[in-house]
Design a protein around this motif. Structure first.
Motif, PDB file in Angstrom:
ATOM      1  N   ALA A 189      -7.435   1.167   8.804  1.00 55.21           N
ATOM      2  CA  ALA A 189      -6.968   0.948   7.434  1.00 55.21           C
ATOM      3  C   ALA A 189      -5.451   1.099   7.349  1.00 55.21           C
ATOM      4  O   ALA A 189      -4.776   0.313   6.665  1.00 55.21           O
ATOM      5  N   LYS A 190      -4.901   2.087   8.049  1.00 53.53           N
ATOM      6  CA  LYS A 190      -3.446   2.274   8.042  1.00 53.53           C
ATOM      7  C   LYS A 190      -2.746   1.104   8.729  1.00 53.53           C
ATOM      8  O   LYS A 190      -1.696   0.643   8.268  1.00 53.53           O
ATOM      9  N   ALA A 191      -3.309   0.619   9.826  1.00 57.46           N
ATOM     10  CA  ALA A 191      -2.722  -0.525  10.525  1.00 57.46           C
ATOM     11  C   ALA A 191      -2.730  -1.753   9.620  1.00 57.46           C
ATOM     12  O   ALA A 191      -1.737  -2.496   9.553  1.00 57.46           O
ATOM     13  N   SER A 192      -3.816  -1.966   8.915  1.00 57.78           N
ATOM     14  CA  SER A 192      -3.913  -3.095   7.995  1.00 57.78           C
ATOM     15  C   SER A 192      -2.890  -2.951   6.864  1.00 57.78           C
ATOM     16  O   SER A 192      -2.233  -3.924   6.478  1.00 57.78           O
ATOM     17  N   LEU A 193      -2.733  -1.749   6.350  1.00 59.87           N
ATOM     18  CA  LEU A 193      -1.748  -1.486   5.300  1.00 59.87           C
ATOM     19  C   LEU A 193      -0.336  -1.774   5.804  1.00 59.87           C
ATOM     20  O   LEU A 193       0.462  -2.407   5.109  1.00 59.87           O
ATOM     21  N   ASN A 194      -0.035  -1.326   7.015  1.00 63.65           N
ATOM     22  CA  ASN A 194       1.286  -1.601   7.600  1.00 63.65           C
ATOM     23  C   ASN A 194       1.545  -3.098   7.695  1.00 63.65           C
ATOM     24  O   ASN A 194       2.640  -3.569   7.380  1.00 63.65           O
ATOM     25  N   ASN A 195       0.536  -3.858   8.126  1.00 66.45           N
ATOM     26  CA  ASN A 195       0.680  -5.316   8.241  1.00 66.45           C
ATOM     27  C   ASN A 195       0.910  -5.959   6.879  1.00 66.45           C
ATOM     28  O   ASN A 195       1.735  -6.868   6.741  1.00 66.45           O
ATOM     29  N   MET A 196       0.176  -5.505   5.866  1.00 70.81           N
ATOM     30  CA  MET A 196       0.353  -6.048   4.518  1.00 70.81           C
ATOM     31  C   MET A 196       1.754  -5.755   3.994  1.00 70.81           C
ATOM     32  O   MET A 196       2.402  -6.633   3.410  1.00 70.81           O
ATOM     33  N   GLU A 197       2.213  -4.525   4.197  1.00 66.65           N
ATOM     34  CA  GLU A 197       3.539  -4.148   3.718  1.00 66.65           C
ATOM     35  C   GLU A 197       4.620  -4.954   4.444  1.00 66.65           C
ATOM     36  O   GLU A 197       5.610  -5.360   3.839  1.00 66.65           O
ATOM     37  N   ARG A 198       4.420  -5.197   5.725  1.00 64.81           N
ATOM     38  CA  ARG A 198       5.370  -6.011   6.500  1.00 64.81           C
ATOM     39  C   ARG A 198       5.392  -7.448   5.969  1.00 64.81           C
ATOM     40  O   ARG A 198       6.451  -8.057   5.828  1.00 64.81           O
ATOM     41  N   GLU A 199       4.221  -7.977   5.649  1.00 68.31           N
ATOM     42  CA  GLU A 199       4.146  -9.341   5.133  1.00 68.31           C
ATOM     43  C   GLU A 199       4.845  -9.458   3.784  1.00 68.31           C
ATOM     44  O   GLU A 199       5.556 -10.437   3.522  1.00 68.31           O
TER      45      GLU A 199
END
Length: 169
Positions: free
Chosen positions: A101-111
């Motif tokens: 979930a944290k990895a997915s959040l990081n990817n969303m924030e980067r996008e």
């Protein structure tokens, strides 16, 4: 007579976390379909401000839900640690879900950051284009004015040349 060994709290708490997690995942799936809808409304290669802004709106909603998911998973992880112990299978499972979930959040924030940069660049490019068109218009107007002035000078020169030719004749 029933005996309560303390496992009921862990199991009941875990089922509540699972249900809340299921609700968040459903919400994230719905937002995923909303993202697909936005993508279908614009060309896949569309980097316009409108397309990027629409994408960011959906991403920001997804980020909010993903943050809720991370928070919930952190609580579930702590609950599992308190209930089953640090090295239990349940703790490892919750830890894995939290990491994902944290990895997915990081990817969303980067996008979102990349989209915001692209929006800024597109806005700057539009402003530069507007300035270039305005400058071209000013240069064209200036050239027209200079042409008119040159035409007057040529007309005057022609008149002088005619007068000179008449005087010489």
């Amino acid at each position: 007579m029933a005996y309560d060994f303390g496992m009921k709290v862990g199991v009941d708490g875990e089922s509540e976390y699972k249900q809340a997690l299921k609700d968040i995942n459903t919400s994230l799936k719905t937002l995923g379909t909303e993202a697909k809808l936005v993508a279908s409304e614009f060309d896949a290669q569309d980097k316009s401000v409108a397309a990027l802004t629409a994408r960011n709106e959906v991403l920001n909603k997804q980020i909010k839900e993903q943050q809720n998911k991370v928070s919930l998973l952190e609580k579930a992880l702590q609950n599992a640690k308190d209930t089953y112990g640090e090295n239990s299978q349940q703790v490892q499972t919750w830890q894995q879900k939290l990491n994902e979930a944290k990895a997915s959040l990081n990817n969303m924030e980067r996008e979102v950051k990349n989209n915001e940069d692209a929006i800024e660049n597109a806005t700057d490019a539009e402003e530069d284009g507007t300035k270039a068109v305005k400058n071209y218009g000013n240069a064209t107007e200036d050239a027209g004015n200079k042409s008119e002035a040159a035409a007057k000078v040529m007309k005057t020169l022609g008149t002088v040349a005619k007068a000179t030719a008449a005087a010489v004749a």
